[in-house]
Design a protein around this motif. Sequence first.
Motif, short mmCIF file in Angstrom:
data_model
loop_
_atom_site.label_atom_id
_atom_site.label_comp_id
_atom_site.label_asym_id
_atom_site.label_seq_id
_atom_site.Cartn_x
_atom_site.Cartn_y
_atom_site.Cartn_z
N UNK A 239 0.81 -1.22 0.00
CA UNK A 239 0.00 0.00 0.00
C UNK A 239 0.84 1.27 0.00
N UNK A 240 0.31 2.29 -0.66
CA UNK A 240 0.84 3.66 -0.63
C UNK A 240 -0.37 4.59 -0.57
N UNK B 41 3.38 7.75 2.47
CA UNK B 41 2.39 8.77 2.14
C UNK B 41 2.99 9.74 1.13
N UNK B 42 2.23 10.04 0.08
CA UNK B 42 2.63 11.01 -0.94
C UNK B 42 1.61 12.14 -0.93
N UNK B 43 2.12 13.38 -0.91
CA UNK B 43 1.25 14.56 -1.05
C UNK B 43 1.62 15.26 -2.34
N UNK B 44 0.59 15.63 -3.13
CA UNK B 44 0.84 16.42 -4.33
C UNK B 44 0.19 17.79 -4.18
N UNK B 45 0.75 18.74 -4.89
CA UNK B 45 0.16 20.09 -4.97
C UNK B 45 0.12 20.52 -6.43
N UNK C 267 6.12 9.76 10.72
CA UNK C 267 7.40 9.08 10.86
C UNK C 267 7.60 8.03 9.76
N UNK C 268 6.52 7.67 9.06
CA UNK C 268 6.62 6.75 7.94
C UNK C 268 7.28 7.46 6.76
N UNK C 269 7.65 6.73 5.72
CA UNK C 269 8.22 7.37 4.52
C UNK C 269 7.19 8.32 3.94
N UNK C 270 7.65 9.50 3.55
CA UNK C 270 6.73 10.48 2.96
C UNK C 270 7.41 11.19 1.79
N UNK C 271 6.59 11.58 0.84
CA UNK C 271 7.08 12.17 -0.41
C UNK C 271 6.17 13.34 -0.78
N UNK D 113 7.77 11.65 -12.72
CA UNK D 113 8.18 11.90 -11.33
C UNK D 113 7.30 11.13 -10.35
N UNK D 114 6.01 11.06 -10.62
CA UNK D 114 5.08 10.36 -9.74
C UNK D 114 5.38 8.86 -9.72
N UNK D 115 5.57 8.28 -10.89
CA UNK D 115 5.89 6.85 -10.94
C UNK D 115 7.22 6.55 -10.26
N UNK D 116 8.15 7.47 -10.36
CA UNK D 116 9.43 7.33 -9.67
C UNK D 116 9.23 7.35 -8.15
N UNK D 117 8.37 8.24 -7.68
CA UNK D 117 8.05 8.30 -6.24
C UNK D 117 7.41 7.00 -5.78
N UNK D 118 6.46 6.48 -6.54
CA UNK D 118 5.81 5.23 -6.17
C UNK D 118 6.82 4.09 -6.09
N UNK D 119 7.75 4.06 -7.02
CA UNK D 119 8.79 3.01 -7.02
C UNK D 119 9.69 3.15 -5.80
N UNK D 120 10.06 4.39 -5.45
CA UNK D 120 10.90 4.62 -4.27
C UNK D 120 10.15 4.32 -2.97
N UNK D 121 8.85 4.54 -2.98
CA UNK D 121 8.05 4.29 -1.78
C UNK D 121 7.96 2.79 -1.48
#
Length: 194
Positions: free
Chosen positions: A9-10, A48-52, A73-77, A90-98
Amino acid sequence: MSLLDVHRSIVVIIDLQGKLMDMIYRPNLVISSTIRLMKLADLFEVPVVITEQYPKGLGSTHPQVLSVYEKLTTKKFYMEKDSFGCCEDQFYSILKNARPDTNKQQIIIAGIEAHVCVMQTVIELQENGYEAHVCWECVSGRGEEYRDHALQRMNQKGAIITNHESVGFEWARDKNHPKFKEMSRLFREGQITS
């Protein structure tokens, strides 16, 4: 689609920003539910990923949401974007890193607007082999009809319409899970308001 797996999950929170938040249907419900979703993610160590979307013009993430995000405290992007949907390189890269060790990622979605940025993201995720799980109470737009029809369209494209409590219970799976009591306390804290 299968139940949510805490290891796949992400959580993605899309554009809960200043000027837009003043115009959406049931903003308090979206804010309080999204905050609980983030706290659940932190509890179960889910990234957790936040977009703006264009923050210079639309403003930054709602202060209550941002405050909880900053304390995670969990991984966040974080990702700033100009496109409506999130699904760019960039988003797919973040998902892969997460979740670098996970092929079939499950993306739990909160955000606005349901009929624009959220829907475009969810449809593209589905088309690219991801599982999209949309928390209905964490998603909104300028009017109930916009949200309702967007949720229907996302569901027709294969997305699962869920809620943050179901997400937590699927992550725990069992009352004997070491995080279950803490999760139960979180659900008893305050009323979710409309």
